[in-house]
Design a protein around this motif. Structure first.
Motif, short mmCIF file in Angstrom:
data_model
loop_
_atom_site.label_atom_id
_atom_site.label_comp_id
_atom_site.label_asym_id
_atom_site.label_seq_id
_atom_site.Cartn_x
_atom_site.Cartn_y
_atom_site.Cartn_z
N PRO A 52 0.83 -1.21 0.00
CA PRO A 52 0.00 0.00 0.00
C PRO A 52 0.86 1.26 0.00
O PRO A 52 2.01 1.25 0.47
N GLU A 53 0.30 2.33 -0.52
CA GLU A 53 1.02 3.60 -0.51
C GLU A 53 1.01 4.26 0.86
O GLU A 53 1.88 5.07 1.17
N LEU A 54 0.00 3.94 1.69
CA LEU A 54 -0.13 4.54 3.01
C LEU A 54 -0.41 3.45 4.04
O LEU A 54 -1.28 2.61 3.84
N ILE A 55 0.34 3.48 5.14
CA ILE A 55 0.08 2.58 6.26
C ILE A 55 -0.23 3.43 7.49
O ILE A 55 0.54 4.31 7.86
N ILE A 56 -1.38 3.16 8.09
CA ILE A 56 -1.78 3.84 9.32
C ILE A 56 -1.36 2.97 10.49
O ILE A 56 -1.75 1.79 10.56
N MET A 57 -0.57 3.52 11.39
CA MET A 57 -0.08 2.76 12.54
C MET A 57 -0.63 3.38 13.81
O MET A 57 -0.22 4.47 14.21
N ASP A 58 -1.57 2.68 14.41
CA ASP A 58 -2.26 3.19 15.59
C ASP A 58 -1.62 2.60 16.85
O ASP A 58 -1.93 1.48 17.25
#
Length: 346
Positions: A189-195
């Motif tokens: 993916p172009e964007l990874i959200i890391m919470d």
């Protein structure tokens, strides 16, 4: 690493101009409808993320960070509702996507790493099954090809590929978190959200995970939205940082500028809530009081009940606007607005 994996990553990254935002969040509003009343958990939040950029979101628990992450990926469920704003990825409005479009969009373009790896992984499925499920859902490949890809992904995140048939309970906390990161990387993916990906891990493993994420970002060129309450961690890891308080962004700036000279009183107090490892010993300032009840938030600036430098008669009544105070820097504070006005007059 297979040529397909590497080539797709490069093609996706290059398909977006570096001077244009990859993700655009505009005036986002999210509410939770509860028996006590409506909670505006995210209130008029706007920010951008550019290709190959790490943007951090920091703030106390309950300020709306995770709600933003779930809004971007459209994972919010009732009683949470997106009631306003836009979320655009490469110009396409995520909020307008139908369910079929969303299924193709998630993991393919935007992936999410949640804070509790044990809760993210299915305890009764092997690691191989969980990684290959993502791959085969989005790619027309055989079980053998998907398994080989899964083994490669484990190697990329620093896990012995021979552990592919292990179950989550057979792995350490750090290894489980690496597996979740491997799943997020599966489709490049172009964007990874890391919470809060390092929550509940000891400091040594935290450092290893952060170093691994940095190395992977340099290798594959994806962008990151990194969410945590640990501002000291974000300063080292992020390009830009947004500070959230009670559902609003109160300051956003390059990480180095936030560290050197925080402008909002909340940011300053948050910075001084963490001890330094080196240098002279300093008294920690901390933040008195507690975040407000968002069912009935305070009038004016939401931080004013806890602010030691509030302007009497102003901060209690007037809500400050997020004001540009320099290149790529904004803050929502009446004191900052006064400084800007004085500079313009001089």
């Amino acid at each position: 690493m297979s040529s397909i994996f590497t080539t797709q990553s490069i093609q996706k990254t290059r398909s977006h101009a570096l001077d244009r935002p990859l993700l655009e969040v505009r005036n986002l509003e999210v509410e939770y409808w509860t028996r006590r009343g409506t909670v505006r958990a995210v209130d008029d939040v706007s920010f951008d993320i550019y290709p190959n950029e790490v943007v951090g979101l920091a703030g106390e628990s309950g300020c709306g960070k995770s709600t933003i992450a779930h809004a971007i990926t459209r994972l919010l469920k009732p009683p949470a509702y997106i009631v306003g704003g836009e979320i655009k990825f490469a110009g396409q409005d995520i909020l307008e996507m139908e369910e079929d479009e969303l299924r193709g969009f998630r993991w393919e373009h935007v992936a999410i790493v949640l804070q509790s790896a044990m809760n993210s992984l299915n305890p009764v499925l092997s690691i191989r099954e969980q990684i290959t499920d993502v791959i085969r859902t989005h790619r027309q490949v055989s079980k053998k090809e998907a398994t080989e890809r899964a083994r490669e992904l484990l190697q990329v995140v620093g896990i012995d590929p021979n552990r592919i048939n292990s179950y989550p309970h057979q792995l350490s906390g750090g290894m489980r978190q690496r597996v979740v990161i491997a799943i997020a990387l599966a489709l490049n993916p172009e964007l990874i959200i890391m919470d809060e990906p390092t929550t509940a891990l000891d400091v040594v493993v935290q450092k290893q995970i952060i170093q691994e994420i940095q190395s992977l970002r340099e290798r594959f060129g994806f962008s990151i939205l990194f969410i945590t309450h640990d501002l000291s961690l974000l300063v080292e890891f992020s390009d830009r940082i947004g500070i959230m308080y009670a559902g609003k962004i109160v300051e956003i700036a390059p990480a180095a500028e936030i560290f050197a000279a925080p402008k909002h009183p909340y940011t300053e107090r948050l910075m001084n809530s963490f001890p330094t490892i080196s240098g002279p010993r300093q008294t920690l300032m901390g933040i008195p009081g507690s975040p407000p009840d968002l069912v009935s938030p305070p009038s004016g600036c939401r931080f004013h009940p806890r602010c030691p430098v509030k302007i009497e008669g102003v901060c209690e009544q007037i809500s400050p606007q997020l004001l540009a105070i320099g290149p790529n820097r904004m803050a929502a504070c009446h004191l900052v607005a006064e400084e800007v006005a004085d500079e313009q007059q001089n």
